[in-house]
Design a protein around this motif. Sequence first.
Motif, PDB file in Angstrom:
ATOM      1  N   ILE A   1       0.851  -1.192   0.000  1.00 54.32           N
ATOM      2  CA  ILE A   1       0.000   0.000   0.000  1.00 54.32           C
ATOM      3  C   ILE A   1       0.889   1.245   0.000  1.00 54.32           C
ATOM      4  O   ILE A   1       1.851   1.332   0.766  1.00 54.32           O
ATOM      5  N   VAL A   2       0.567   2.194  -0.862  1.00 50.49           N
ATOM      6  CA  VAL A   2       1.300   3.463  -0.912  1.00 50.49           C
ATOM      7  C   VAL A   2       0.310   4.612  -0.738  1.00 50.49           C
ATOM      8  O   VAL A   2      -0.865   4.493  -1.066  1.00 50.49           O
ATOM      9  N   ASP A   3       0.818   5.722  -0.193  1.00 53.59           N
ATOM     10  CA  ASP A   3      -0.015   6.895   0.063  1.00 53.59           C
ATOM     11  C   ASP A   3       0.516   8.102  -0.694  1.00 53.59           C
ATOM     12  O   ASP A   3       1.677   8.136  -1.129  1.00 53.59           O
ATOM     13  N   THR A   4      -0.338   9.110  -0.811  1.00 56.84           N
ATOM     14  CA  THR A   4       0.045  10.367  -1.446  1.00 56.84           C
ATOM     15  C   THR A   4       1.323  10.912  -0.807  1.00 56.84           C
ATOM     16  O   THR A   4       1.440  10.968   0.417  1.00 56.84           O
ATOM     17  N   GLY A   5       2.278  11.289  -1.641  1.00 59.47           N
ATOM     18  CA  GLY A   5       3.536  11.838  -1.145  1.00 59.47           C
ATOM     19  C   GLY A   5       4.649  10.817  -1.013  1.00 59.47           C
ATOM     20  O   GLY A   5       5.813  11.192  -0.833  1.00 59.47           O
ATOM     21  N   ASN A   6       4.295   9.529  -1.088  1.00 62.18           N
ATOM     22  CA  ASN A   6       5.350   8.512  -1.103  1.00 62.18           C
ATOM     23  C   ASN A   6       6.121   8.583  -2.427  1.00 62.18           C
ATOM     24  O   ASN A   6       5.586   9.035  -3.443  1.00 62.18           O
ATOM     25  N   ILE A   7       7.360   8.136  -2.392  1.00 67.42           N
ATOM     26  CA  ILE A   7       8.191   8.102  -3.596  1.00 67.42           C
ATOM     27  C   ILE A   7       8.534   6.652  -3.886  1.00 67.42           C
ATOM     28  O   ILE A   7       8.995   5.919  -2.997  1.00 67.42           O
ATOM     29  N   VAL A   8       8.268   6.229  -5.114  1.00 66.93           N
ATOM     30  CA  VAL A   8       8.478   4.843  -5.522  1.00 66.93           C
ATOM     31  C   VAL A   8       9.662   4.777  -6.474  1.00 66.93           C
ATOM     32  O   VAL A   8       9.778   5.578  -7.408  1.00 66.93           O
ATOM     33  N   LEU A   9      10.555   3.802  -6.240  1.00 71.42           N
ATOM     34  CA  LEU A   9      11.722   3.609  -7.094  1.00 71.42           C
ATOM     35  C   LEU A   9      11.745   2.174  -7.616  1.00 71.42           C
ATOM     36  O   LEU A   9      11.606   1.228  -6.835  1.00 71.42           O
TER      37      LEU A   9
ATOM     38  N   GLU B   1      -2.002   9.459  -5.172  1.00 72.78           N
ATOM     39  CA  GLU B   1      -3.233   8.966  -4.550  1.00 72.78           C
ATOM     40  C   GLU B   1      -2.955   7.631  -3.876  1.00 72.78           C
ATOM     41  O   GLU B   1      -2.047   6.903  -4.262  1.00 72.78           O
ATOM     42  N   ARG B   2      -3.735   7.313  -2.858  1.00 69.65           N
ATOM     43  CA  ARG B   2      -3.568   6.051  -2.143  1.00 69.65           C
ATOM     44  C   ARG B   2      -3.909   4.883  -3.076  1.00 69.65           C
ATOM     45  O   ARG B   2      -4.858   4.941  -3.865  1.00 69.65           O
ATOM     46  N   GLY B   3      -3.107   3.832  -2.985  1.00 69.33           N
ATOM     47  CA  GLY B   3      -3.365   2.661  -3.811  1.00 69.33           C
ATOM     48  C   GLY B   3      -2.365   1.570  -3.490  1.00 69.33           C
ATOM     49  O   GLY B   3      -1.720   1.579  -2.428  1.00 69.33           O
ATOM     50  N   ILE B   4      -2.236   0.609  -4.390  1.00 61.21           N
ATOM     51  CA  ILE B   4      -1.285  -0.482  -4.206  1.00 61.21           C
ATOM     52  C   ILE B   4      -0.378  -0.585  -5.430  1.00 61.21           C
ATOM     53  O   ILE B   4      -0.789  -0.266  -6.545  1.00 61.21           O
ATOM     54  N   ILE B   5       0.849  -1.041  -5.180  1.00 62.77           N
ATOM     55  CA  ILE B   5       1.821  -1.183  -6.249  1.00 62.77           C
ATOM     56  C   ILE B   5       2.701  -2.388  -5.927  1.00 62.77           C
ATOM     57  O   ILE B   5       2.791  -2.805  -4.759  1.00 62.77           O
ATOM     58  N   THR B   6       3.341  -2.942  -6.916  1.00 63.15           N
ATOM     59  CA  THR B   6       4.125  -4.153  -6.700  1.00 63.15           C
ATOM     60  C   THR B   6       5.177  -3.978  -5.601  1.00 63.15           C
ATOM     61  O   THR B   6       5.812  -2.922  -5.503  1.00 63.15           O
ATOM     62  N   SER B   7       5.354  -5.008  -4.797  1.00 57.82           N
ATOM     63  CA  SER B   7       6.334  -4.969  -3.708  1.00 57.82           C
ATOM     64  C   SER B   7       7.766  -5.091  -4.222  1.00 57.82           C
ATOM     65  O   SER B   7       8.714  -5.023  -3.432  1.00 57.82           O
ATOM     66  N   ALA B   8       7.935  -5.275  -5.532  1.00 65.94           N
ATOM     67  CA  ALA B   8       9.280  -5.319  -6.099  1.00 65.94           C
ATOM     68  C   ALA B   8       9.928  -3.930  -6.094  1.00 65.94           C
ATOM     69  O   ALA B   8      11.138  -3.811  -6.264  1.00 65.94           O
ATOM     70  N   TYR B   9       9.111  -2.898  -5.882  1.00 65.52           N
ATOM     71  CA  TYR B   9       9.626  -1.531  -5.871  1.00 65.52           C
ATOM     72  C   TYR B   9       9.968  -1.096  -4.446  1.00 65.52           C
ATOM     73  O   TYR B   9       9.376  -1.567  -3.477  1.00 65.52           O
ATOM     74  N   VAL B  10      10.915  -0.171  -4.334  1.00 64.79           N
ATOM     75  CA  VAL B  10      11.262   0.442  -3.051  1.00 64.79           C
ATOM     76  C   VAL B  10      10.395   1.685  -2.875  1.00 64.79           C
ATOM     77  O   VAL B  10      10.315   2.528  -3.774  1.00 64.79           O
ATOM     78  N   THR B  11       9.730   1.798  -1.725  1.00 66.00           N
ATOM     79  CA  THR B  11       8.891   2.963  -1.436  1.00 66.00           C
ATOM     80  C   THR B  11       9.502   3.755  -0.294  1.00 66.00           C
ATOM     81  O   THR B  11       9.869   3.202   0.747  1.00 66.00           O
ATOM     82  N   LEU B  12       9.610   5.079  -0.496  1.00 68.10           N
ATOM     83  CA  LEU B  12      10.151   5.973   0.524  1.00 68.10           C
ATOM     84  C   LEU B  12       9.045   6.846   1.101  1.00 68.10           C
ATOM     85  O   LEU B  12       8.143   7.288   0.380  1.00 68.10           O
ATOM     86  N   GLU B  13       9.157   7.111   2.411  1.00 63.33           N
ATOM     87  CA  GLU B  13       8.237   8.001   3.105  1.00 63.33           C
ATOM     88  C   GLU B  13       9.059   9.096   3.776  1.00 63.33           C
ATOM     89  O   GLU B  13       9.941   8.810   4.593  1.00 63.33           O
ATOM     90  N   VAL B  14       8.796  10.338   3.407  1.00 60.87           N
ATOM     91  CA  VAL B  14       9.538  11.469   3.977  1.00 60.87           C
ATOM     92  C   VAL B  14       9.188  11.606   5.455  1.00 60.87           C
ATOM     93  O   VAL B  14       8.019  11.521   5.847  1.00 60.87           O
ATOM     94  N   ILE B  15      10.229  11.823   6.302  1.00 61.83           N
ATOM     95  CA  ILE B  15       9.980  11.968   7.742  1.00 61.83           C
ATOM     96  C   ILE B  15      10.350  13.357   8.260  1.00 61.83           C
ATOM     97  O   ILE B  15       9.818  13.804   9.275  1.00 61.83           O
ATOM     98  N   THR B  16      11.242  14.078   7.594  1.00 61.75           N
ATOM     99  CA  THR B  16      11.629  15.398   8.114  1.00 61.75           C
ATOM    100  C   THR B  16      12.467  16.158   7.084  1.00 61.75           C
ATOM    101  O   THR B  16      13.042  15.565   6.176  1.00 61.75           O
ATOM    102  N   ARG B  17      12.466  17.488   7.213  1.00 60.73           N
ATOM    103  CA  ARG B  17      13.386  18.422   6.557  1.00 60.73           C
ATOM    104  C   ARG B  17      13.214  18.627   5.058  1.00 60.73           C
ATOM    105  O   ARG B  17      13.625  19.652   4.522  1.00 60.73           O
ATOM    106  N   VAL B  18      12.631  17.661   4.366  1.00 61.19           N
ATOM    107  CA  VAL B  18      12.552  17.781   2.911  1.00 61.19           C
ATOM    108  C   VAL B  18      11.119  17.510   2.462  1.00 61.19           C
ATOM    109  O   VAL B  18      10.425  16.676   3.042  1.00 61.19           O
TER     110      VAL B  18
END
Length: 456
Positions: free
Chosen positions: A309-317, A336-353
């Motif tokens: 599951i990925v959310d708005t603002g996540n970055i997928v690589l 937008e919120r949705g699902i994407i293959t787990s073969a990808y790396v998903t990043l969630e911003v936590i601070t500063r950027v």
Amino acid sequence: MRIMGQTISVRRHKKYQEYKDSGVGWLGQIPAHWELRRLRHLALINPSPTVARTLSTLSPSLDVSFIPMDAVGEWGGLNLELTKPLEDALVSGYTYFCNGDVLVAKITPCFENGKGALAVDLVNGIGFGSTELHVIRPGSQLHPAFLTYLTFSKPFRVLGQLEMKGAAGQQRVPEDFIKDFVVPLPPLSEQQAIAAFLDRETAKIDALVAKKERLIELLQEKRNALISQAVTKGLDLNVPMKDSGVDWLGEVPAHWDIVPLFTVARERNVPNIGCQEMNVLSLSYGRIVRRDISENFGLLPESFETYQIVDTGNIVLRLTDLQNDKRSLRVGLVQERGIITSAYVTLEVITRVSPKFLFFLLHAYDVSKVFYNMGAGVRQTLKYDDLKRLPVLIPSQEEQQAIAAFLDRETAKIDALISKIREGIERLKEYRTALISAAVTGKIDVRHEVDPSCYD
């Protein structure tokens, strides 16, 4: 004039003086002097190497052309760089063909995409290739180039697609469709004239398409350079600079911080347990888009529980197969919120950027091939642990917002221009197919639009 859903202007092309009803629904009327024959009576379909007596007389070590599917062009052309010893090709069960044969991809989506070509200039006149190719060897009543254009025509491709058999994603055009295809057959000299006309006209269209595609490449390079400049140098070119200490970054604004990725973003991996979400997303050329699973395009999992599951603002690589497919963009920003293959790396911003700034920065790294350099040796996949110390540039929040707004505005202009050029390319390709279809089905008479000597 409409041909199976395509329209072509006949103002500059004459029609034949006399037509007759073909009795074939999709074909309609044909020139009165043309015949109708099934392809099985005009050509040998998928000839076996055993019928080629000359093969047994050749040295087993003789080099022959080898054509995998990715060496077959769309709407013509073969990449002849690869060869194999004749003996290896024979024992491996590859599809056999020779100069003058017409190749047609049988599997989806290669067939629909127009993969096919006339085999010419093969090494020692012989070729072997993908088992997903049909081979049509024209007889004495069928001109090879005319037959090639017939296989590029709209009716051939549409009807072939309707006859495909097999499971989703693995459907193939059956051999019987090729054998039973009804050929509108002009005299041989007229076939040659039609082929010569289409050689000339499609070459003009292809040259225009190539120019437009080159313009798109230049615009994409400009787009990438614009992003890279903004996220690594800033918008004010007069600010003091400092050495980043990173070879591929060079100098950066002196007031920017440089921190490892893990200090500003963490990996996110939320499994779609119980199929909580069914909004399927896909990373397509640098954009996260909705995927219509009803189209069955590409492979689908047995269960979407394996997706994340990925959310708005996540970055997928997409950091798999780094040594291949280097032209595809590998970084996308989730809208937008949705699902994407787990073969990808998903990043969630936590601070500063901000997510938007980090997305543009990682995009710049991507097009600069930073990720490829991180996958040293034979490694073809990166994980978050391989990325977490990646240097990230940190301007002030205010500056990040200004850079993101600037890039949103400027890249939108370039994207709109690219989109307009692509529409022009599609119109040219549609006209190309319609022109071919009109000529090979006798809807236009092009005999006097070529040098008469070419079909004496």
